[in-house]
Enzyme design. Structure first.
Site: not given
Ligand code: 4NP
Length: 155
Positions: A10, A13-14, A120
């Site tokens: 969060n 992308r979201s 991602d």
């Molecule tokens: P999101 O991206 O799911 O699009 O917000 C990511 C944010 C953090 C992480 C992975 C994906 N992480 O591993 O911390």
């Protein structure tokens, strides 16, 4: 009508999907976003996501990351998941068929199941964020079309 965008953290992308979707729907709609992990709870979106949205005139800087709750599955009418892992995680939290019916993969609206995942961009660069923005913008256009003309769509 309440719409929830879901990704992993969060913060990339979201939040972008929430910001974009809000520009395409009237104030009769409530749009929010959450993650499936709590690692970034309380944080504002990733700086690159904020910059990418700002490049398109959208301010997502005040959003705050939070993990999905069981109440979200009751409170929201449509729950859009950014990738298959997220979808499976959210489906596993659903308590009944009514909740399961609300949950879908965000990109299914574009009708191409092979590319039904929003990649991602977290480990990528600004180009990846811009590509994700474009994909989300296309999907949000389609979702807005469906929600604004519910009688012409069955799902
Ligand atoms: P999101 O991206 O799911 O699009 O917000 C990511 C944010 C953090 C992480 C992975 C994906 N992480 O591993 O911390």
């Amino acid at each position: 009508m309440k719409i929830l965008m879901v990704c992993l953290g969060n913060i990339c992308r979201s939040p972008l999907a929430e910001g974009i979707m809000k520009t395409k729907l009237s104030h009769d709609f409530f749009v929010d976003s959450v993650g499936t992990i709590s690692q970034h709870e309380g944080e504002h979106p990733d700086k690159r996501a904020i910059k990418t949205a700002a490049n398109h005139g959208i301010d997502i800087s005040k959003q705050v990351s939070r993990p999905i709750t069981n109440a979200d599955l009751n409170n929201f009418d449509k729950i859009y998941c950014m990738d298959i892992d997220v979808y499976e995680d959210v489906i596993s939290k659903a308590k009944n068929e009514e909740q399961r019916q609300k949950i879908s993969l965000f990109l299914e609206v574009l009708g191409d199941h092979k590319n039904a995942e929003v990649p991602d961009p977290y480990w990528g660069d600004m180009k990846d964020f811009e590509d994700v923005f474009q994909l989300l913008d296309k999907g949000c256009d389609k979702i807005a079309e469906q929600l604004n003309n519910p009688t012409t769509h069955t799902s």
